[in-house]
Design an enzyme around this catalytic site. Sequence first.
Site, short mmCIF file in Angstrom:
data_model
loop_
_atom_site.label_atom_id
_atom_site.label_comp_id
_atom_site.label_asym_id
_atom_site.label_seq_id
_atom_site.Cartn_x
_atom_site.Cartn_y
_atom_site.Cartn_z
N VAL A 193 0.88 -1.18 0.00
CA VAL A 193 0.00 0.00 0.00
C VAL A 193 0.92 1.23 0.00
CG1 VAL A 193 -0.07 0.02 2.56
CG2 VAL A 193 -1.96 1.06 1.28
N VAL A 253 6.54 -3.62 -10.55
CA VAL A 253 7.75 -3.63 -11.37
C VAL A 253 8.21 -5.09 -11.42
CG1 VAL A 253 10.12 -2.82 -11.58
CG2 VAL A 253 8.35 -1.29 -10.70
N HIS A 278 11.17 -6.30 11.77
CA HIS A 278 12.21 -5.31 11.57
C HIS A 278 13.32 -5.81 10.64
CE1 HIS A 278 11.23 -3.21 15.67
NE2 HIS A 278 10.38 -2.88 14.72
N HIS A 288 13.66 0.14 17.00
CA HIS A 288 12.73 -0.07 15.89
C HIS A 288 13.30 0.61 14.65
CE1 HIS A 288 9.30 -1.72 18.39
NE2 HIS A 288 10.27 -1.49 19.24
C1 LIG Z 1 3.63 -5.39 11.04
C2 LIG Z 1 4.82 -4.48 11.16
C3 LIG Z 1 5.06 -3.82 12.36
C4 LIG Z 1 6.16 -2.97 12.48
N1 LIG Z 1 6.28 -2.22 13.62
C5 LIG Z 1 7.21 -1.24 13.64
C6 LIG Z 1 7.24 -0.31 14.71
O1 LIG Z 1 6.39 -0.34 15.62
N2 LIG Z 1 8.20 0.65 14.70
C7 LIG Z 1 9.14 0.73 13.70
O2 LIG Z 1 10.01 1.60 13.74
N3 LIG Z 1 9.13 -0.14 12.68
C8 LIG Z 1 8.17 -1.09 12.61
N4 LIG Z 1 8.12 -1.93 11.55
C9 LIG Z 1 9.20 -1.84 10.54
C10 LIG Z 1 9.15 -0.61 9.63
O3 LIG Z 1 7.81 -0.31 9.31
C11 LIG Z 1 9.99 -0.89 8.39
O4 LIG Z 1 11.35 -1.10 8.77
C12 LIG Z 1 9.98 0.23 7.36
O5 LIG Z 1 8.69 0.73 7.15
C13 LIG Z 1 10.56 -0.29 6.05
O6 LIG Z 1 10.59 0.72 5.09
P1 LIG Z 1 11.08 0.43 3.59
O7 LIG Z 1 11.01 1.72 2.86
O8 LIG Z 1 12.38 -0.28 3.64
O9 LIG Z 1 10.04 -0.63 3.00
P2 LIG Z 1 8.45 -0.52 2.85
O10 LIG Z 1 7.92 0.60 3.65
O11 LIG Z 1 7.92 -1.88 3.11
O12 LIG Z 1 8.24 -0.14 1.33
C14 LIG Z 1 8.41 -0.99 0.23
C15 LIG Z 1 7.34 -0.65 -0.79
O13 LIG Z 1 7.68 -1.21 -2.05
C16 LIG Z 1 6.54 -1.80 -2.64
N5 LIG Z 1 7.01 -2.83 -3.57
C17 LIG Z 1 7.71 -3.94 -3.27
N6 LIG Z 1 7.98 -4.64 -4.38
C18 LIG Z 1 7.47 -3.94 -5.42
C19 LIG Z 1 7.43 -4.15 -6.85
N7 LIG Z 1 7.99 -5.22 -7.41
N8 LIG Z 1 6.80 -3.23 -7.60
C20 LIG Z 1 6.23 -2.13 -7.05
N9 LIG Z 1 6.23 -1.87 -5.72
C21 LIG Z 1 6.85 -2.78 -4.92
C22 LIG Z 1 5.77 -2.33 -1.44
O14 LIG Z 1 4.42 -2.59 -1.73
C23 LIG Z 1 5.97 -1.22 -0.41
O15 LIG Z 1 5.00 -0.21 -0.49
C24 LIG Z 1 7.05 -2.81 11.40
C25 LIG Z 1 6.82 -3.46 10.20
C26 LIG Z 1 5.70 -4.28 10.05
C27 LIG Z 1 5.45 -4.95 8.75
#
Ligand SMILES: Cc1cc2nc3c(=O)[nH]c(=O)nc-3n(C[C@H](O)[C@H](O)[C@H](O)COP(=O)(O)OP(=O)(O)OC[C@H]3O[C@@H](n4cnc5c(N)ncnc54)[C@H](O)[C@@H]3O)c2cc1C
Length: 601
Positions: free
Chosen positions: A117, A264, A537, A578
């Site tokens: 999302v 993608v 995490h 976190h």
């Molecule tokens: C259930 C849960 C609870 C958590 N609780 C905490 C908390 O309390 N505190 C905290 O600090 N952290 C928490 N985290 C961890 C934190 O949210 C993540 O470390 C952080 O949001 C990761 O960011 P990111 O940009 O690396 O990836 P994401 O935010 O996951 O972004 C990746 C995006 O890429 C998109 N994507 C992937 N593959 C493709 C593709 N092939 N084509 C197009 N789009 C694609 C995905 O849909 C997603 O929107 C939690 C995570 C989860 C899942």
Amino acid sequence: MAPKHTLLTPLLALIAFNPLLSPAKVLTSLDQLTQKTYDFVIIGGGTAGSALANRLTENKNVCVLVVEAGDNNVGNLNIEVPFLGVALPGTSVDWNFTTVPQPGLNGRTIPYTRGFVLGGSSSVNLLTYHRGSDDVWDRWAQISGDSGWNWKSVEKYYLKSSRLVPPADGRNVAGLENPKVHGNGPVEVSVPGFPVATDDIILKSAKQLGGRFAFHEDFNDGTVLGIGYMQSTIGEGQRSSGATAYLNPVFSRSNLDVLVNTHVTKLINTAAAKKTPIMNKVELVQSRTSPRVQVSAKKEVILSAGVIGTPQLLQLSGIGNPADLATVGIPTLVNLPEVGYNLADHPLLANYFQVQSNSTFDDILRDNNLFGQTLGEWQTEKQGQFVDSPGNTLGFFRLPPGSPAFKGIQDPAAGPKSGHTELIFVDGFAQFGSVTQPTQGHFVSVLSAVVSPTSRGTVKLASQDPFTAPLINPNFFATQFDIQAMTQAIHDALTFMATPLWQSSSFKPTPFGDVANATTDAQKEQFIRNRSVNVNHPVGTARMSKSGGVVDSSLRVKGVQGLRVVDASIFPVIPESHTQGPVYIVAERAADLIKAAYNLY
Ligand SMILES: Cc1cc2nc3c(=O)[nH]c(=O)nc-3n(C[C@H](O)[C@H](O)[C@H](O)COP(=O)(O)OP(=O)(O)OC[C@H]3O[C@@H](n4cnc5c(N)ncnc54)[C@H](O)[C@@H]3O)c2cc1C
Ligand SMILES: *[C@@H]1O[C@H](CO)[C@@H](O)[C@H](O)[C@H]1NC(C)=O
Ligand SMILES: *[C@@H]1O[C@H](CO)[C@@H](O)[C@H](O)[C@H]1NC(C)=O
Ligand SMILES: *[C@@H]1O[C@H](CO)[C@@H](O)[C@H](O)[C@H]1NC(C)=O
Ligand SMILES: *[C@@H]1O[C@H](CO)[C@@H](O)[C@H](O)[C@H]1NC(C)=O
């Protein structure tokens, strides 16, 4: 842990179809793309992708496309209401990944939630916010060989990413947070807006016990040790995410296109044969069978697909470990053996305590009327139990100096300002794992976690098909250190819940279920292996490093041109906190590195 509530269905429909709430510039179909070339194409509108899209389009001359596989975040009540975040895993906004069988978990598989999302995992996470201890960043500088990653250098990016706002109830919280250590960025951060009776007992017990359990005013002051109030990405009682803080406010910029419901499937090399690959073209598709469309980046493609999606796309494009690629029949374009390796995550175990007081939130989850009333209070006034995530307080702890966990290994924590374990206190029965809420009784849950784990795992392709989930192996509890640290965390939970203040209060907690039965350390080990899940995490699958690794200290993928990674997969090691806070900091610094590289100020 919140029940699937029938009440939510009509409400959700009402909000989702209100056209006034749909933002102007979100494209839902490939046909709506007016151009096939942008300056930057960002893959993934998640936590990092949202922040980056905002910063890069500050310059009107820079044209950016964000491609997100999932849908718009707007109108999903379970995303907006902090307390209901726990109901999101396994729904339409979760990729629904599962790990491969984990030997360290007695062969179990566990769900591996990732946001599907806009806002990515920041739209589905449990909101706890830390920027990481000073040590975390200083170690990153050391590993990357780039002093630009040390705390002194990244502090400005922290200050640009978030700001402290009042709790939902607006009460005086002097002494429970330190406004001086916070910034002025778009992500809203606050202490709990619905204090509960256990908060007071926990904070006073910490002050009484001192030592490893000492009270800590603000976990964003550089040291992440002791017990204090949780700070969460919540403003005015609502979730603050990459989407709400960074992306939604700039949808109207004419130089930004955000395309949702689009995967993608790979990156395309546009260089002449035998030249260094230039990965500045991507292939997009809206469903497994619909036509594929190519879009180019004049400057760069930026992978922000997260810790699973990023290594998956690199591998699908022939960038990775040749032996792994050969297994699924993909020819190696670039030999980068660490793609998909170094996966680290925090294991989590729920310890339950039965309490005498009936003031916990347990009844809200059992009684439809009470649930409806509480939700109503949130909807009309943004007050009450639902303005917070289920946890209000937490603590981080170093292992005692003589701990057997240290035998034969170097202390894995980043430094003396970082802990080895964490406890999160929840004022009710928090279902994390396979034990469901009892139909009667009241509970306090103490969630224990290992935050400096030494186990490392992998993300590998299961198939050439971009729609087949990769093989996710976090390899939990592969090391004695991780078992011993978690065992100490259980001891700490038991010690803390036995303090005189707890026992003289109306709560009088007693260990319940597995934690009560596991009296010896050998039984605790089995409890850990049978019941642990994760804190969600994961980091490290496209690790930044001076030598080896996947990206250099400017986050450029080694061995190719035109491609950078900006998300949690670049973390060289897992922070003892976190992870969303550090992701925003990475995105803010990346935006500056990119602007500098192309003179875009
Ligand atoms: C259930 C849960 C609870 C958590 N609780 C905490 C908390 O309390 N505190 C905290 O600090 N952290 C928490 N985290 C961890 C934190 O949210 C993540 O470390 C952080 O949001 C990761 O960011 P990111 O940009 O690396 O990836 P994401 O935010 O996951 O972004 C990746 C995006 O890429 C998109 N994507 C992937 N593959 C493709 C593709 N092939 N084509 C197009 N789009 C694609 C995905 O849909 C997603 O929107 C939690 C995570 C989860 C899942
Ligand atoms: C995850 O599973 C749920 C329940 O089966 C389903 O409704 C949802 O669409 C799935 N998510 C995705 C992204 O496919
Ligand atoms: C909780 O306990 C109090 C005091 O014993 C009692 O008056 C009250 O009705 C109880 N509330 C619920 C919801 O059971
Ligand atoms: C705890 O031990 C008792 C007595 O042996 C047993 O009945 C109960 O099922 C055990 N509970 C758990 C959660 O293992
Ligand atoms: C752990 O699980 C195994 C296999 O299901 C079971 O035999 C054992 O009793 C469990 N131990 C504990 C302490 O829960």
